[in-house]
Design a protein around this motif. Structure first.
Motif, short mmCIF file in Angstrom:
data_model
loop_
_atom_site.label_atom_id
_atom_site.label_comp_id
_atom_site.label_asym_id
_atom_site.label_seq_id
_atom_site.Cartn_x
_atom_site.Cartn_y
_atom_site.Cartn_z
N ALA A 191 0.82 -1.21 0.00
CA ALA A 191 0.00 0.00 0.00
C ALA A 191 0.85 1.26 0.00
N VAL A 192 2.04 1.19 0.59
CA VAL A 192 2.88 2.40 0.66
C VAL A 192 4.06 2.36 -0.32
N LEU A 193 4.34 1.23 -0.89
CA LEU A 193 5.49 1.09 -1.79
C LEU A 193 5.51 2.10 -2.94
N PRO A 194 4.40 2.36 -3.61
CA PRO A 194 4.44 3.32 -4.73
C PRO A 194 4.74 4.76 -4.31
N VAL A 195 4.42 5.13 -3.07
CA VAL A 195 4.57 6.54 -2.68
C VAL A 195 5.81 6.83 -1.84
N ILE A 196 6.42 5.83 -1.26
CA ILE A 196 7.61 6.07 -0.44
C ILE A 196 8.73 6.77 -1.22
N PRO A 197 9.01 6.39 -2.47
CA PRO A 197 10.12 7.05 -3.19
C PRO A 197 9.84 8.47 -3.66
N ILE A 198 8.62 8.95 -3.55
CA ILE A 198 8.27 10.24 -4.15
C ILE A 198 9.17 11.39 -3.69
N PRO A 199 9.47 11.55 -2.40
CA PRO A 199 10.35 12.67 -2.03
C PRO A 199 11.73 12.59 -2.69
N PHE A 200 12.22 11.39 -2.90
CA PHE A 200 13.53 11.21 -3.52
C PHE A 200 13.50 11.45 -5.02
N LEU A 201 12.32 11.34 -5.61
CA LEU A 201 12.19 11.57 -7.05
C LEU A 201 12.46 13.02 -7.42
N SER A 202 12.33 13.91 -6.46
CA SER A 202 12.57 15.32 -6.75
C SER A 202 14.03 15.59 -7.11
N PHE A 203 14.91 14.66 -6.81
CA PHE A 203 16.32 14.82 -7.15
C PHE A 203 16.64 14.31 -8.56
N LEU A 204 15.66 13.70 -9.20
CA LEU A 204 15.84 13.14 -10.54
C LEU A 204 15.28 14.10 -11.59
N PRO A 205 15.68 13.92 -12.84
CA PRO A 205 15.04 14.71 -13.91
C PRO A 205 13.53 14.45 -13.92
N ILE A 206 12.78 15.45 -14.32
CA ILE A 206 11.31 15.38 -14.31
C ILE A 206 10.79 14.19 -15.10
N GLU A 207 11.47 13.84 -16.18
CA GLU A 207 11.03 12.71 -17.00
C GLU A 207 11.08 11.40 -16.21
N TRP A 208 12.12 11.23 -15.39
CA TRP A 208 12.24 10.02 -14.56
C TRP A 208 11.14 9.98 -13.50
N MET A 209 10.87 11.15 -12.90
CA MET A 209 9.82 11.21 -11.90
C MET A 209 8.47 10.85 -12.52
N LEU A 210 8.18 11.42 -13.68
CA LEU A 210 6.91 11.13 -14.34
C LEU A 210 6.82 9.66 -14.76
N ALA A 211 7.94 9.08 -15.16
CA ALA A 211 7.95 7.66 -15.51
C ALA A 211 7.61 6.81 -14.29
N TRP A 212 8.20 7.14 -13.13
CA TRP A 212 7.89 6.40 -11.91
C TRP A 212 6.41 6.55 -11.55
N LEU A 213 5.93 7.78 -11.62
CA LEU A 213 4.53 8.02 -11.27
C LEU A 213 3.59 7.25 -12.20
N GLY A 214 3.84 7.32 -13.50
CA GLY A 214 3.00 6.61 -14.45
C GLY A 214 2.99 5.11 -14.20
N ALA A 215 4.16 4.54 -13.97
CA ALA A 215 4.26 3.10 -13.69
C ALA A 215 3.61 2.75 -12.36
N SER A 216 3.69 3.67 -11.41
CA SER A 216 3.12 3.40 -10.08
C SER A 216 1.60 3.28 -10.11
N PHE A 217 0.95 3.97 -11.04
CA PHE A 217 -0.50 3.82 -11.16
C PHE A 217 -0.84 2.37 -11.53
N TRP A 218 -0.03 1.76 -12.39
CA TRP A 218 -0.24 0.35 -12.72
C TRP A 218 0.04 -0.52 -11.51
N LEU A 219 1.09 -0.19 -10.76
CA LEU A 219 1.44 -0.95 -9.57
C LEU A 219 0.29 -0.94 -8.56
#
Length: 139
Positions: free
Chosen positions: A67-95
């Protein structure tokens, strides 16, 4: 079915900001405000969807982690390029959908709700892909 009608309507209404963020740059040109709004809205909706999987005291430890796995990395995604963050977010909806389909509650959901969840996840994922493309090739 009637207890799921509101959820289905609200689910489809929740798509409007995603679709608006895809359409806005096509109509008036790409801008950073649109990209930021899309990112923040995506984070909020993902957190909401993942939070729906949380059944405190009624689930195994493994299900609680899911239940928390998809959202735990979100604060750390801010250190990545926006494209990587959006890729994680998009994939997380499937997760989140995969995790939701594995719950006992999923079996009790109406088939129209189950279909709606698949459609929403698909559209949101495609919106993420389109926004990634627009951020890579802004004009």
């Amino acid at each position: 079915m009637e207890k799921f009608v509101n959820h289905i309507q609200l689910g489809y209404l929740g798509l409007l900001p995603f679709l608006g963020c895809v359409g806005w740059p096509l109509m008036v040109g790409s801008n950073s405000v649109n990209l930021e709004f899309f990112s923040f809205y995506s984070i909020a909706i993902l957190a909401f969807m993942a939070g729906n999987l949380w059944h405190a005291g009624q689930q195994s430890f493994a299900d609680a982690i899911k239940a928390v796995l998809p959202v735990i990395p979100i604060p750390f995604l801010s250190f990545l390029p926006i494209e990587w963050m959006l890729a994680w977010l998009g994939a997380s909806f499937w997760l989140v959908l995969i995790f939701e389909k594995a719950t006992i509650q999923w079996q009790g959901y109406h088939k129209d709700y189950q279909k709606m969840r698949f459609v929403l996840t698909s559209v949101v994922f495609v919106c993420h892909i389109l926004i990634i493309g627009m951020s890579i090739y802004p004009k």
